[in-house]
Write an enzyme that holds these catalytic residues in place. Sequence first.
Site, PDB file in Angstrom:
ATOM      1  N   HIS A 102     -22.425  65.532   1.901  1.00 26.95           N
ATOM      2  CA  HIS A 102     -21.320  66.039   1.076  1.00 26.95           C
ATOM      3  C   HIS A 102     -20.067  65.277   1.495  1.00 26.95           C
ATOM      4  O   HIS A 102     -19.843  65.024   2.678  1.00 26.95           O
ATOM      5  CB  HIS A 102     -21.147  67.535   1.310  1.00 26.95           C
ATOM      6  CG  HIS A 102     -19.959  68.117   0.603  1.00 26.95           C
ATOM      7  ND1 HIS A 102     -19.662  67.814  -0.709  1.00 26.95           N
ATOM      8  CD2 HIS A 102     -18.983  68.969   1.023  1.00 26.95           C
ATOM      9  CE1 HIS A 102     -18.564  68.457  -1.061  1.00 26.95           C
ATOM     10  NE2 HIS A 102     -18.131  69.156  -0.032  1.00 26.95           N
ATOM     11  N   ASN A 125     -13.365  64.370  -2.857  1.00 30.42           N
ATOM     12  CA  ASN A 125     -14.397  65.402  -2.749  1.00 30.42           C
ATOM     13  C   ASN A 125     -14.658  65.966  -4.152  1.00 30.42           C
ATOM     14  O   ASN A 125     -13.778  66.615  -4.725  1.00 30.42           O
ATOM     15  CB  ASN A 125     -13.896  66.484  -1.790  1.00 30.42           C
ATOM     16  CG  ASN A 125     -14.874  67.636  -1.635  1.00 30.42           C
ATOM     17  OD1 ASN A 125     -15.837  67.753  -2.386  1.00 30.42           O
ATOM     18  ND2 ASN A 125     -14.607  68.494  -0.675  1.00 30.42           N
ATOM     19  N   CYS A 127     -19.717  73.979  -3.160  1.00 29.88           N
ATOM     20  CA  CYS A 127     -20.086  72.575  -2.878  1.00 29.88           C
ATOM     21  C   CYS A 127     -21.557  72.430  -2.513  1.00 29.88           C
ATOM     22  O   CYS A 127     -22.101  71.330  -2.589  1.00 29.88           O
ATOM     23  CB  CYS A 127     -19.242  72.024  -1.747  1.00 29.88           C
ATOM     24  SG  CYS A 127     -17.507  72.232  -2.040  1.00 29.88           S
TER      25      CYS A 127
END
Length: 320
Positions: A247, A277, A114
């Site tokens: 994020h 996500n 990520c």
Amino acid sequence: MKYSRILGTGSFLPKKILKNADLEKIVDTTDAWIVERTGIRQRHIVSEGENALTMAESAGRQALEAAGLMPKDVDMIIVATTTPIKTFPSTACYLQKSFGIGGCPAFDLNSAACSGFIYGMSIADQYIRQGTIKTALVIGTEVMSAILDWTDRSTCVLFGDGAGAVVLGASDKPGILSTHIHADGSYEDVLSLPIMERKMRSEESIFLQMSGNRLFKLAVNILGDLFEETLAANSLKKSDVDWLIPHQANIRIIQGMAKKLDLPMDRVAVTLDEQGNTSAASIPLALDKVVREGKVKRDQLLLLESFGGGLTWGSALVRF
Ligand code: ACO
């Protein structure tokens, strides 16, 4: 002194949407639990013909258009993805072929998970500052739906598919003020995608594995320290930050980070409710949203932050 500036942003989201109510039919979960514990209401999922490459190309072309540039102007392509169509050739190489611009360096960053997009920005920024290249296309693209165990309610409700892109260009005016990237391999067991390991054991199911609760606590501590490090490196105060572009993993983590910066939530880019996500794509998707909505203004100060498997984490402080 040379800086790299964000010249344009772009994004792509698949049309197909999976709402929490749809997940209620697949696993033992409820819309209320997902919204309360994560902030997610729906996520986009690829359909046939869509993949990490097609989405990267759409987002990349949109970012180039926003920058007023052509593919031939790109000196480096970095694609952050944990879900490439092939381990190699890289998604970036395929993209370079589609753009018809052979010769420039093109590579994928999949090992930072990520945090891949921030790692990619950091690398492109170093090359631009050194004067080695003038323009870089940095993309985050993910098909998270392909690596989820759709019978595991603790992970399948969290993620979505999509791509986001930025074009970075050399400038005499401050743009990216600093980037800070980190890793701590001692937390390798918190989040993983054990493809080769499982293949060697001839196991068929290869899914993302996550210890969500541990990761949540780690993220809160790590990101707090990261903010302090980033601001101190630039002799700036938290009150100087205009926007947080985080994020998108959990709304409670995002709200906690906004509180640490004393930022109201209308100065935080949030896409989690609509997109879930999207791993390496989440930051460029969130940035592109607030840019296209006209909320982020030129010269405002943006703090981009991420954390992910590894563990890896990173930030970029950007004068937009
Ligand atoms: N629906 C209903 N109940 C659920 C679900 C679900 N989808 N998932 C878990 N539960 C249950 C659990 O089984 C548990 O039940 P029990 O108490 O009977 O054992 C209960 O809910 C609480 O589970 P927790 O895991 O403690 O729930 P928590 O509040 O920690 O929320 C979550 C879980 C959302 C995963 C949270 O820990 C989180 O967001 N962690 C961070 C995850 C993250 O950041 N991931 C990505 C980072 S890196 C990347 O982006 C790839």
